[in-house]
Motif scaffolding. Structure first.
Motif, short mmCIF file in Angstrom:
data_model
loop_
_atom_site.label_atom_id
_atom_site.label_comp_id
_atom_site.label_asym_id
_atom_site.label_seq_id
_atom_site.Cartn_x
_atom_site.Cartn_y
_atom_site.Cartn_z
N ARG A 156 73.08 24.87 58.29
CA ARG A 156 72.93 26.37 58.94
C ARG A 156 73.23 27.59 57.86
O ARG A 156 74.27 27.52 57.04
N ARG A 203 71.05 29.62 71.98
CA ARG A 203 71.65 28.70 72.72
C ARG A 203 70.55 27.32 72.70
O ARG A 203 71.03 26.16 73.17
N LYS A 204 69.33 27.45 72.27
CA LYS A 204 68.59 26.32 72.09
C LYS A 204 68.38 25.58 70.75
O LYS A 204 67.84 24.83 70.63
N GLU A 211 70.87 24.04 69.52
CA GLU A 211 71.58 23.09 69.15
C GLU A 211 70.90 21.85 68.74
O GLU A 211 71.36 20.68 68.41
N LYS A 212 69.82 22.08 69.40
CA LYS A 212 68.69 20.68 69.37
C LYS A 212 67.76 20.77 67.96
O LYS A 212 67.28 19.65 67.75
N THR A 213 68.20 21.69 67.33
CA THR A 213 67.22 22.01 65.99
C THR A 213 68.13 21.66 64.91
O THR A 213 69.47 21.68 64.91
N ASP A 214 67.39 20.81 63.73
CA ASP A 214 68.15 20.54 62.63
C ASP A 214 69.06 21.52 62.15
O ASP A 214 68.36 22.67 61.74
N ASP A 215 70.07 21.33 61.38
CA ASP A 215 71.10 22.47 60.89
C ASP A 215 70.31 23.02 59.71
O ASP A 215 70.44 24.30 59.50
#
Length: 544
Positions: free
Chosen positions: A217, A275-276, A278-282
């Motif tokens: 990230r 907040r959405k 978390e499900k995305t690749d870093d």
């Protein structure tokens, strides 16, 4: 015409200048100063309104040169004293201040202007000039009266390749100079930096390198008003196929305003709620947040202290995309160290070309002086080293040394028959905002807070016989932030007993001090003598 700065001279922030002509007042900017380490507990610092408080009905307008906090942040506090003062500024500047005032439940009276406009407010004929700065829609203002013309630059630089293609209007500066500028108020922030300020576009390679090499990230921290820098981050995110999320109330608010007004261009589908993510690749994530100055409650500071919903992980890249504000260095390096300890790669101005200043350097100031050819000069917006450097540039371009006025906050400058001279002084102290309290704390309060932080406190509980004035039991000591053995406290108790006995004898001779004062002095003297420390001493006396 009389000119007095109530803030912004000898400091970076708290910008507020009052112009008086024919019984009317015009205010240019009304900003805050951010606290330093020696201001514990202070939220922000305001200009002192004392000099104009009894004359608020004479204020015809507040002209806001741009939307940075050090130029608009104190407006809510001024409008709480008179709510209908007209606010004059560009579209973006007014949008930012209106959003801020909404939080204070104030609906302002606003007058929107743009470069090239002229407005008459009271006896002041105002002309607005486009200037380039680190926020869009910045304006200089020429103030014409029968006493002469003043040109106030606001914050500016001369970037020839700005991201929004809106350059400082040097043609207007030259035209005003040909008409005759009697007093030139110039931004001094970079006056001690040689040459010309680097263009915003020159940052693109360094920012692109961060995006190309970051394995996980990217967390970008910036001022919530730095729209140009945020645009560069969004553009880089699009090129590298990353999603972007804004974090922090002020960042979300300002970027929403900028996007709605067209100052920020966000490609469709790139912006998501953090907040959405978390499900995305870093390696597909960019977070843009506040906290580039180490502010304790800002998002990045809370992330570094593990007190935020977003946690920094080893391998993340943190990009600090702002400069160091003088006085904030310790807080910023503390954040950098905390992030590095976690395992993040921290990229900042010290190790990469990821920020340029929004202020004109020495070469640009000299260029402006040669164009404007002012009769008198008053450097503003800067610490003393900046003001002196700016004055030296003015003199080197041909302005007579006697016509360069280096004032300080509260000093009145009179423009009369083409000559600017210092004429007096009005109150212009620091007004501290402490929670919901405005002006309630003083330098003495802060001095005591610093003592508490540095030396700790000692409370002495003494049960005293009202008839003899001496202790009925051994005094008890309660310490906070002060280390002292119980054996030594017994000795301090003996010193208190002796002081009360001596005082009782003196009282019979006619001298009198309160028992609390006697105990506090005796304890303080003992602590100083045996520990070389001066904690805050509080005595509580109970009647036996």
């Amino acid at each position: 015409m009389r000119i007095v700065a109530l803030g912004g001279i000898g400091e970076i922030g708290r910008n507020m200048t009052v112009f008086e002509f024919d019984g009317k007042l015009l205010i240019v900017d009304c900003g805050v100063l951010f606290p330093e380490d020696h201001h514990p507990g202070v939220n922000v610092i305001l200009p002192d309104f004392t000099a104009i408080r009894d004359r608020l009905d004479d204020v015809v307008a507040v002209v806001l040169t741009h939307g940075h906090e050090d130029h608009i942040g104190a407006v809510p506090y001024l409008l709480k004293e008179r709510a209908d003062i007209p606010l004059v500024g560009s579209q973006l500047t007014l949008a930012f201040i209106e959003a801020k005032l909404k939080e204070h439940r104030i609906t302002p009276k606003t007058i929107q202007v743009k470069e090239g406009d002229r407005r008459t407010m009271g006896g002041f004929d105002l002309e607005f000039v486009a200037v380039n700065h680190s926020i869009p829609d910045s304006l200089a203002v020429a103030i014409r009266t029968a006493a002469g013309m003043v040109l106030h630059t606001g914050d500016f630089k001369m970037d020839q390749f700005p991201l929004d293609r809106r350059i400082t209007d040097l043609g207007a500066f030259a035209r005003l100079g040909a008409e005759g500028v009697d007093l030139f108020l110039t931004d001094s922030t970079n006056a001690d930096v040689p040459g010309f300020t680097t263009s915003e576009k020159d940052l693109a390679p360094a920012i692109d390198t961060v995006f190309r090499t970051a394995p996980r990230r990217i967390i970008v921290s910036s001022f919530a008003s730095h729209i140009h820098r945020i645009q560069q981050i969004i553009d880089a995110a699009q090129r590298h196929q990353r999603k972007v999320a804004f974090v922090g109330r002020s960042m979300v608010r300002n970027m929403t305003i900028a996007n709605d007004l067209g100052y920020l261009k966000i490609p469709q589908g790139i912006l998501v709620d953090f907040r959405k993510l978390e499900k995305t690749d870093d390696h597909k994530v960019v977070l843009i947040c506040t906290g580039s100055q180490g502010e304790p409650m800002a998002a990045l500071s809370r992330m570094a202290n593990k007190d935020h919903a977003i946690r920094i992980h080893e391998g993340d890249t943190v990009l600090l995309a702002s400069s160091l504000i003088p006085g904030n260095e310790n807080a910023i390096y503390s954040i950098i160290n905390a992030l590095t300890e976690i395992g993040a790669n921290v990229v900042h101005k010290g190790n990469a070309k990821v920020h340029v200043s929004g202020h004109a350097s020495a070469g640009e100031l000299a260029y402006c002086y040669n164009i404007v050819k002012p009769r008198n000069v008053m450097p503003v917006h800067g610490e003393w080293r900046h003001l002196r450097a700016n004055a030296a540039i003015a003199v080197s371009t041909g302005v007579d040394q006697r016509d360069v006025v280096i004032a300080e906050d509260g000093v009145t400058v009179d423009l009369h028959r083409g000559r600017a001279t210092i004429s007096g002084k009005v109150p212009a102290g620091l007004i501290f905002v402490d929670g919901d309290s405005v002006g309630g704390i003083t330098e003495d309060t802060l001095r005591e807070r610093r003592r508490l932080a540095e030396e700790g406190s000692v409370t002495v509980l003494a049960i005293v016989d009202a008839e003899t004035g001496q202790t009925a039991e051994v005094p008890e000591f309660f310490t906070k932030g002060f280390s002292c053995s119980s054996e030594d406290l017994d000795k301090a108790g003996a010193a208190v007993d002796k002081a009360l006995k001596d005082a009782s004898s003196n009282r019979q001779g006619g001298r009198s001090l309160s028992l609390e004062t006697i105990i506090e002095r005796a304890t303080a003297n003992w602590m100083r003598r045996f520990y070389n420390r001066t904690p805050v001493i509080t005595a509580i006396v109970v009647d036996a």
